[in-house]
Design a protein around this motif. Sequence first.
Motif, short mmCIF file in Angstrom:
data_model
loop_
_atom_site.label_atom_id
_atom_site.label_comp_id
_atom_site.label_asym_id
_atom_site.label_seq_id
_atom_site.Cartn_x
_atom_site.Cartn_y
_atom_site.Cartn_z
N ARG A 288 0.82 -1.21 0.00
CA ARG A 288 0.00 0.00 0.00
C ARG A 288 0.85 1.26 0.00
O ARG A 288 0.46 2.29 -0.54
N ASN A 289 2.00 1.21 0.66
CA ASN A 289 2.91 2.35 0.75
C ASN A 289 4.17 2.08 -0.04
O ASN A 289 4.62 0.93 -0.13
N LYS A 290 4.74 3.14 -0.58
CA LYS A 290 5.96 3.02 -1.37
C LYS A 290 7.15 3.60 -0.63
O LYS A 290 7.04 4.64 0.02
N VAL A 291 8.28 2.94 -0.75
CA VAL A 291 9.56 3.49 -0.31
C VAL A 291 10.47 3.47 -1.52
O VAL A 291 10.84 2.39 -2.01
N ILE A 292 10.81 4.63 -2.02
CA ILE A 292 11.63 4.71 -3.22
C ILE A 292 13.09 4.92 -2.81
O ILE A 292 13.45 5.95 -2.22
N ILE A 293 13.91 3.93 -3.09
CA ILE A 293 15.33 3.96 -2.76
C ILE A 293 16.12 4.14 -4.04
O ILE A 293 15.96 3.37 -4.99
N ASP A 294 16.97 5.14 -4.06
CA ASP A 294 17.80 5.37 -5.25
C ASP A 294 18.95 4.38 -5.30
O ASP A 294 19.15 3.69 -6.29
N ARG A 295 19.71 4.29 -4.20
CA ARG A 295 20.84 3.35 -4.14
C ARG A 295 21.07 2.87 -2.73
O ARG A 295 20.82 3.59 -1.76
N VAL A 296 21.55 1.65 -2.62
CA VAL A 296 21.99 1.09 -1.35
C VAL A 296 23.50 0.93 -1.41
O VAL A 296 24.03 0.26 -2.31
N PHE A 297 24.20 1.56 -0.48
CA PHE A 297 25.65 1.47 -0.39
C PHE A 297 26.02 0.57 0.78
O PHE A 297 25.22 0.36 1.71
N HIS A 298 27.24 0.05 0.76
CA HIS A 298 27.76 -0.69 1.91
C HIS A 298 28.54 0.26 2.82
O HIS A 298 28.92 1.37 2.43
N PHE A 299 28.79 -0.22 4.02
CA PHE A 299 29.43 0.58 5.06
C PHE A 299 30.75 1.18 4.58
O PHE A 299 31.05 2.36 4.85
N ASP A 300 31.55 0.38 3.87
CA ASP A 300 32.86 0.87 3.44
C ASP A 300 32.78 1.75 2.19
O ASP A 300 33.81 2.19 1.68
N GLU A 301 31.57 2.06 1.75
CA GLU A 301 31.37 2.96 0.61
C GLU A 301 30.84 4.32 1.04
O GLU A 301 30.25 5.05 0.25
N ILE A 302 31.07 4.68 2.29
CA ILE A 302 30.49 5.90 2.85
C ILE A 302 30.98 7.15 2.12
O ILE A 302 30.22 8.10 1.90
N VAL A 303 32.25 7.19 1.72
CA VAL A 303 32.76 8.37 1.01
C VAL A 303 32.06 8.52 -0.34
O VAL A 303 31.63 9.61 -0.71
N GLU A 304 31.93 7.41 -1.05
CA GLU A 304 31.22 7.43 -2.34
C GLU A 304 29.76 7.84 -2.15
O GLU A 304 29.20 8.61 -2.94
N ALA A 305 29.14 7.34 -1.08
CA ALA A 305 27.74 7.65 -0.82
C ALA A 305 27.55 9.14 -0.54
O ALA A 305 26.60 9.75 -1.04
N HIS A 306 28.43 9.73 0.27
CA HIS A 306 28.32 11.16 0.56
C HIS A 306 28.59 12.00 -0.68
O HIS A 306 27.95 13.04 -0.90
N SER A 307 29.53 11.56 -1.51
CA SER A 307 29.81 12.27 -2.75
C SER A 307 28.59 12.25 -3.66
O SER A 307 28.24 13.25 -4.29
N TYR A 308 27.93 11.10 -3.72
CA TYR A 308 26.74 10.96 -4.55
C TYR A 308 25.60 11.84 -4.02
O TYR A 308 24.90 12.50 -4.79
N MET A 309 25.42 11.86 -2.70
CA MET A 309 24.39 12.70 -2.10
C MET A 309 24.66 14.17 -2.42
O MET A 309 23.75 14.93 -2.77
#
Length: 329
Positions: A288-309
């Motif tokens: 009934r409800n949607k959760v739209i996730i763009d990407r899931v990163f792993h813990f050791d990808e935090i720098v890449e994740a922040h850069s993407y954000m």
Amino acid sequence: MKAIVIEQAGNPDVLRIKDVPRPQSQPGWVSIEVKAFGLNRSEMFTRQGHSPNVKFPRILGIECVGIVVEAPETNFQPGQKVAAFMGGMGRDFDGSYAEYTCVPQKCVFPIESELEWSILGAIPEMFQTTWGALTKGLEVKAGQTLLIRGGTSSIGLAATHLAKAIGLTVISTTRNSAKVETLKANGVDRVIIDNGTIADSVRNIFPQGVDRVLELVGTVALIDSLKTVTPGGILCIAGCLGNEWILKEFFPMAAIPKTVRLTVYGGGSDDLSAVDLQNFIDGVAAGRNKVIIDRVFHFDEIVEAHSYMESNQATGKLVILVDEHHTQK
């Protein structure tokens, strides 16, 4: 334990994985084994040095989902699934960018779900902000028109879905024409390309203006967004995608149309009930409800994740999955 520690403000590479002591449980606090956490722009702003009250070194992270390890003198039991968010997490005390975190009981909500951790990790702060902005900041009702400025953000996408479920007509903005179909697929009735000024475009569709505006871009768009609101309507600021906090030379008598209300929503854990959160999670599980996730990163990808954000490419929530393989490298 492994934790992502920031010792000074700067670019994403200031986020470094280190071995640190596991936080000790104390009465009234809940120790949580973190399974996943969502990324939030407030964490990006803190990392950039825009949160003067935050002292470094600090473990960031204003939300997480996981399993209770210890919870002395609280209502929680070891092994229980929980969500935790706000209440000073990652700001006044160390937050969720870690294998374990320890937070006050007031920040913690019991959850029952078999959904994947990556999906659950996208929900707490996204739902709290969206639900609070719609129900408290905007007081939405069926039959109204709602303009969402910043529609491809995780809050914008969630607000569209919740508003349509309530019975509103939703107009949403994006700066990227390639994202128009994504917005329509999420339930948006009309899409407006945001080139910095949209008031005329909105008025061409709704000459009398719209009833409600959810302003997620922030101060850089506020004056223009106010021009879209019908008399007696409400505009609520609940985001700062434009990365500017201060509105210079603001003249309220000229900027705010007659009888239009200007509100702000930035609620915390005490603004959400466990029942509302569980109902939303159950709705996600049931479709009934949607959760739209763009990407899931792993813990050791935090720098890449922040850069993407920071690049503003995302359409939906960014989530970090805390799994043993990627934390023990």
